[in-house]
Design a protein around this motif. Structure first.
Motif, PDB file in Angstrom:
ATOM      1  N   LYS A   1      21.081  49.106  -5.411  1.00 52.07           N
ATOM      2  CA  LYS A   1      19.667  49.930  -5.757  1.00 52.07           C
ATOM      3  C   LYS A   1      19.677  50.963  -4.952  1.00 52.07           C
ATOM      4  CE  LYS A   1      15.791  47.767  -8.129  1.00 52.07           C
ATOM      5  NZ  LYS A   1      16.799  47.719  -9.430  1.00 52.07           N
ATOM      6  N   GLU A   2      19.707  50.793  -3.563  1.00 47.80           N
ATOM      7  CA  GLU A   2      19.551  51.657  -2.564  1.00 47.80           C
ATOM      8  C   GLU A   2      20.279  52.957  -2.701  1.00 47.80           C
ATOM      9  OE1 GLU A   2      18.131  48.744   0.824  1.00 47.80           O
ATOM     10  OE2 GLU A   2      19.978  49.652   1.106  1.00 47.80           O
ATOM     11  N   ASN A   3      21.593  52.595  -3.405  1.00 49.96           N
ATOM     12  CA  ASN A   3      22.662  53.743  -3.473  1.00 49.96           C
ATOM     13  C   ASN A   3      22.878  54.402  -4.867  1.00 49.96           C
ATOM     14  OD1 ASN A   3      24.038  54.176  -0.634  1.00 49.96           O
ATOM     15  ND2 ASN A   3      23.661  51.978  -0.925  1.00 49.96           N
ATOM     16  N   ASN A   4      21.997  54.091  -5.739  1.00 56.48           N
ATOM     17  CA  ASN A   4      21.936  54.311  -7.258  1.00 56.48           C
ATOM     18  C   ASN A   4      23.391  54.092  -7.879  1.00 56.48           C
ATOM     19  OD1 ASN A   4      19.797  55.641  -8.663  1.00 56.48           O
ATOM     20  ND2 ASN A   4      21.348  57.304  -9.093  1.00 56.48           N
ATOM     21  N   ILE A   5      23.848  52.771  -7.565  1.00 59.66           N
ATOM     22  CA  ILE A   5      24.944  52.503  -8.131  1.00 59.66           C
ATOM     23  C   ILE A   5      24.536  51.349  -9.417  1.00 59.66           C
ATOM     24  CG2 ILE A   5      27.241  51.029  -7.815  1.00 59.66           C
ATOM     25  CD1 ILE A   5      26.716  52.084  -4.637  1.00 59.66           C
ATOM     26  N   LEU A   6      25.319  51.628 -10.369  1.00 57.46           N
ATOM     27  CA  LEU A   6      25.126  50.533 -11.673  1.00 57.46           C
ATOM     28  C   LEU A   6      25.962  49.436 -11.377  1.00 57.46           C
ATOM     29  CD1 LEU A   6      23.529  51.116 -14.237  1.00 57.46           C
ATOM     30  CD2 LEU A   6      25.629  51.373 -15.590  1.00 57.46           C
ATOM     31  N   ILE A   7      25.527  48.255 -11.865  1.00 57.29           N
ATOM     32  CA  ILE A   7      26.340  46.955 -11.377  1.00 57.29           C
ATOM     33  C   ILE A   7      26.626  46.650 -12.820  1.00 57.29           C
ATOM     34  CG2 ILE A   7      26.248  44.505 -10.872  1.00 57.29           C
ATOM     35  CD1 ILE A   7      24.319  45.244  -8.713  1.00 57.29           C
ATOM     36  N   LEU A   8      27.732  46.385 -13.301  1.00 60.33           N
ATOM     37  CA  LEU A   8      28.065  45.664 -14.626  1.00 60.33           C
ATOM     38  C   LEU A   8      28.615  44.381 -14.050  1.00 60.33           C
ATOM     39  CD1 LEU A   8      28.849  45.495 -17.489  1.00 60.33           C
ATOM     40  CD2 LEU A   8      31.136  46.691 -17.120  1.00 60.33           C
ATOM     41  N   GLU A   9      27.712  43.557 -14.661  1.00 61.83           N
ATOM     42  CA  GLU A   9      27.741  41.934 -14.446  1.00 61.83           C
ATOM     43  C   GLU A   9      28.407  41.269 -15.572  1.00 61.83           C
ATOM     44  OE1 GLU A   9      23.994  39.856 -13.707  1.00 61.83           O
ATOM     45  OE2 GLU A   9      25.100  38.080 -13.025  1.00 61.83           O
ATOM     46  N   ASP A  10      29.713  40.754 -15.483  1.00 59.44           N
ATOM     47  CA  ASP A  10      30.412  40.459 -16.571  1.00 59.44           C
ATOM     48  C   ASP A  10      30.323  38.947 -16.265  1.00 59.44           C
ATOM     49  OD1 ASP A  10      32.186  40.154 -18.755  1.00 59.44           O
ATOM     50  OD2 ASP A  10      34.097  40.879 -17.800  1.00 59.44           O
ATOM     51  N   ASP A  11      29.764  38.197 -17.527  1.00 57.74           N
ATOM     52  CA  ASP A  11      29.498  36.715 -17.472  1.00 57.74           C
ATOM     53  C   ASP A  11      30.079  35.937 -18.506  1.00 57.74           C
ATOM     54  OD1 ASP A  11      28.364  34.225 -16.347  1.00 57.74           O
ATOM     55  OD2 ASP A  11      26.503  34.840 -17.204  1.00 57.74           O
ATOM     56  N   PRO A  12      31.263  35.938 -18.891  1.00 56.42           N
ATOM     57  CA  PRO A  12      31.645  35.221 -20.011  1.00 56.42           C
ATOM     58  C   PRO A  12      31.790  33.847 -19.913  1.00 56.42           C
ATOM     59  CG  PRO A  12      33.674  36.398 -19.012  1.00 56.42           C
ATOM     60  CD  PRO A  12      32.143  36.747 -18.421  1.00 56.42           C
ATOM     61  N   TYR A  13      31.538  33.250 -18.468  1.00 51.36           N
ATOM     62  CA  TYR A  13      32.000  31.911 -18.398  1.00 51.36           C
ATOM     63  C   TYR A  13      30.877  31.025 -17.946  1.00 51.36           C
ATOM     64  CZ  TYR A  13      36.465  33.932 -18.462  1.00 51.36           C
ATOM     65  OH  TYR A  13      37.583  34.602 -18.619  1.00 51.36           O
ATOM     66  N   GLY A  14      29.687  31.929 -17.619  1.00 53.20           N
ATOM     67  CA  GLY A  14      28.408  31.233 -17.123  1.00 53.20           C
ATOM     68  C   GLY A  14      28.112  29.975 -17.567  1.00 53.20           C
ATOM     69  N   GLU A  15      28.312  29.750 -18.828  1.00 54.31           N
ATOM     70  CA  GLU A  15      27.721  28.395 -19.419  1.00 54.31           C
ATOM     71  C   GLU A  15      28.927  27.193 -19.332  1.00 54.31           C
ATOM     72  OE1 GLU A  15      24.942  28.074 -21.187  1.00 54.31           O
ATOM     73  OE2 GLU A  15      24.424  30.043 -22.228  1.00 54.31           O
ATOM     74  N   ILE A  16      30.025  27.627 -18.719  1.00 52.42           N
ATOM     75  CA  ILE A  16      31.012  26.496 -18.637  1.00 52.42           C
ATOM     76  C   ILE A  16      30.815  26.186 -17.012  1.00 52.42           C
ATOM     77  CG2 ILE A  16      33.453  25.993 -19.001  1.00 52.42           C
ATOM     78  CD1 ILE A  16      32.171  27.148 -21.416  1.00 52.42           C
ATOM     79  N   GLN A  17      29.857  25.274 -16.918  1.00 52.15           N
ATOM     80  CA  GLN A  17      29.593  25.148 -15.495  1.00 52.15           C
ATOM     81  C   GLN A  17      29.884  23.251 -15.532  1.00 52.15           C
ATOM     82  OE1 GLN A  17      25.805  25.968 -14.366  1.00 52.15           O
ATOM     83  NE2 GLN A  17      25.789  24.998 -12.289  1.00 52.15           N
ATOM     84  N   PHE A  18      30.861  22.995 -14.222  1.00 50.27           N
ATOM     85  CA  PHE A  18      31.192  21.696 -13.857  1.00 50.27           C
ATOM     86  C   PHE A  18      30.396  21.011 -12.813  1.00 50.27           C
ATOM     87  CE2 PHE A  18      35.634  23.324 -14.738  1.00 50.27           C
ATOM     88  CZ  PHE A  18      35.439  23.414 -16.026  1.00 50.27           C
ATOM     89  N   ASP A  19      29.725  21.551 -12.103  1.00 48.83           N
ATOM     90  CA  ASP A  19      29.337  20.985 -10.708  1.00 48.83           C
ATOM     91  C   ASP A  19      27.728  20.510 -10.523  1.00 48.83           C
ATOM     92  OD1 ASP A  19      27.627  23.199 -10.672  1.00 48.83           O
ATOM     93  OD2 ASP A  19      28.456  24.102  -8.872  1.00 48.83           O
ATOM     94  N   GLY A  20      27.225  20.522 -12.061  1.00 49.75           N
ATOM     95  CA  GLY A  20      25.800  19.949 -12.215  1.00 49.75           C
ATOM     96  C   GLY A  20      24.834  20.361 -11.348  1.00 49.75           C
ATOM     97  N   ASN A  21      25.072  21.462 -10.650  1.00 45.83           N
ATOM     98  CA  ASN A  21      23.932  22.288 -10.143  1.00 45.83           C
ATOM     99  C   ASN A  21      23.011  22.942 -10.969  1.00 45.83           C
ATOM    100  OD1 ASN A  21      24.848  21.447  -7.639  1.00 45.83           O
ATOM    101  ND2 ASN A  21      25.929  23.655  -7.304  1.00 45.83           N
TER     102      ASN A  21
END
Lengths: 404, 404
Positions: free
Chosen positions: A192-212
């Protein structure tokens, strides 16, 4: 006719790995190489019905549609994103041919040749290739199990003035890594401070094992989501099926509109009928229980592969048990060149992806990526046994060479 | 966050036309603007069955597939191409997300920024945009009803050293033009001699009204199809349905392999299930009679629009009756600016595409493109009447201005 191809495609390294993997097609080689979901996870009967119902809409199901994608499906995705604390509407969204296309489109509208993108090292192989293809410099930032090192990030920002950062903060491909909250916030702040765009790639977020509790996306941590420095992309490939090629990107409307403009130029739109059928499926389907089943099944497969590998007692071979996703990232002994090991392994009847192409720079050639979602228990056992044989053979040959 | 988009997307002219056409969505405006097939031409029941049968293949129907496309469908297309004297096998072919994507992929693998492509003037609007988007210079070649002028072609080749020529030789978009055999052979000869790749875009070739033998593709005229200077692209959009987004490109294997490599980077592959369903349809379907029906129906619509326009007796308005395809290209009186006319027309309740964006250079602003395939007879009549009213209004206003 003498063909003279573009500089950009000539730069796309012809992959020795792809050549070896081609050999595996159609014969008895067991593949731990791909990123293919388990086929028993596909809701085949439900999908068949969903397509059937789609034709109740008549000609609309087969006509051209909007470039941004089928509106009811965008509404459904927006609703789901809201449940994950991402405050978006349909105008913040674009449906794409898999999330791979979202990465390509964002590159096209945001980066010029020679621009710099910061990446994890290793990171998603196809993203590295895409950057290479577009003449974009991918600069790796040091990292550990918690994510990018924030000091190195600051140093790299100062040195390279990047326009974008590409990250997979949750169950990364290939490492399975999960970024800590501190690192997520740190990346967001610096970008944000440096005006940089973040590309957040999240194909696996739903495949969660740890119960958190689910890990918060970086997009959801941004306080100004209508003027966000994050573009988030995900896909139905891992939670429904990849053959429908449907992913999405969300972000500020100005960025999304540019991506729509680019998509109109490159392919007009993705499949109308697939988007309608997906919407039909999701309107009649208990997606939550379906995802719960996938999680349980993939966790079991991952544990099984972990157990098999542990039993092998390979000297000098280490790995972290992933908390989600589809891959096990393995460090082999330093003297092992995993591309050479692949050649031996294929002869033994097992394939994997050597780690090298996942690195933007300073590739570690003693790493490999194993997929645990595709094969059943029996075949996984056979595959790991074969991998063990190949490894033993490799070490034997290597010793012989050293002694010679 | 201050967004700073790529030079290439900034170069994509924001279209005044698109803004006007947006106003037409969801209200009572009759559209002659799009390139949408008639919805009663879609084989809806057969397609529904084809999707249903596709699921008999089980998980394969929903899994990742090959980047080059579903093999049985490629075999089917190769067979059909052979019937049209194009001697190709499955390795000469790549399935794409509509033929639009084939144009994009070929640009990506063959052209660098600043390279020159020769084009007809006017030519396909989205191709012009795509060249612009990639920083490619589109240089128009003079032409007449027979195709490109071969002398001007030679002059432009000498002057600009182009790497590619982009042509739609059969029922062109927007003009409906058909190139003579002499011009086809002339283009081929000059391009071969000068090592220029021809991209032959043929989405409308099957939509023929004039009862002649089918026009030979330039690809089929090439004596060395395994070392061809022609890449040919077509689509199922006009003969089955566009919502399936399935097109193909054929050419020398080296070119095709490069395009496959590029496609792997940009979206991995197009929809698996749509390709399987198309193959299922084509295996159980009389495509020839289906195409015959489309031809008859579109010919009737075209004749109807021609008749309606003739009856209007618009002063100074001329057009050629197309021998095939989906469009009527209309020359208005010289003093008419068709973008301004569009604004008036939309108020009257009819939309069209002004001719300007179809030109790479030297745009004639008194041209418009009318689509005759989408609307039924009644609506077409209403649309042409409304267009007449808008035109009269325009001339009246114009006179008032001139007299003032």
């Amino acid at each position: 006719m003498e063909y003279s191809f573009s500089k950009s495609v000539e730069a796309l390294s012809s992959s020795a790995v792809r050549e070896i993997l081609k050999l595996t097609q159609g014969n008895q080689v067991l593949s731990l190489a791909g990123g293919l979901p388990a086929e028993d996870s596909f809701p085949i009967a439900e999908m068949r019905e969903a397509f059937d119902r789609s034709f109740d809409l008549g000609a609309k199901a087969l006509q051209y549609g909007l470039t941004d994608g089928y509106l009811p499906l965008r509404e459904w995705v927006a609703e789901r994103m809201k449940q994950k604390q991402m405050n978006v509407g349909v105008d913040n969204m674009l449906l794409t041919t898999g999330s791979q296309q979202a990465v390509d489109l964002l590159c096209r509208v945001y980066l010029d040749e020679g621009d710099v993108v910061l990446v994890e090292n290793p990171t998603y192989l196809a993203a590295v290739q895409l950057f290479q293809f577009r003449g974009i410099r991918a600069i790796p930032v040091d990292g550990d199990d918690e994510g990018m090192d924030l000091e190195d990030l600051a140093a790299k920002i100062a040195k390279y003035r990047p326009k974008m950062a590409y990250v997979i903060p949750t169950f990364a491909n290939p490492t399975g890594k999960v970024w800590s909250m501190e690192r997520r916030l740190g990346l967001l702040k610096q970008c944000k401070e440096n005006n940089i765009l973040i590309l957040e790639d999240d194909p696996y977020g739903e495949i969660q094992f740890d119960g958190n509790a689910p890990y918060r996306s970086i997009f959801s941590l941004d306080e100004h989501p209508t003027d966000s420095c994050v573009v988030y992309t995900s896909t139905f490939s891992k939670i429904v099926a990849p053959g429908l090629r449907t992913g999405w990107a969300i972000g500020d409307t100005r960025v999304i509109q540019m991506m729509v403009k680019a998509k109109q130029a490159v392919d007009l739109q993705s499949s109308t009928i697939d988007q309608i059928a997906l919407h039909q499926l999701l309107s009649h389907f208990d997606l939550e229980s379906h995802i719960a089943k996938i999680r349980a099944s993939y966790k079991e497969r991952m544990e099984w592969m972990h157990e098999l590998m542990t039993k092998q007692q390979w000297a000098g071979v280490t790995w972290e048990k992933p908390r989600g996703g589809m891959f096990l990232w393995v460090n082999l002994p330093e003297n092992v060149d995993s591309e050479k090991l692949l050649a031996l392994s294929v002869k033994e009847g097992v394939a994997f992806v050597p780690g090298k192409p996942f690195y933007a720079e300073e590739a570690k050639s003693n790493t490999i990526r194993l997929n645990y979602t595709l094969l059943n228990k029996e075949d996984t056992e056979l595959a790991i046994t074969r991998l063990g044989k190949a490894l033993a053979q490799y070490q034997q040959q290597n010793q012989a060479v050293t002694q010679a």
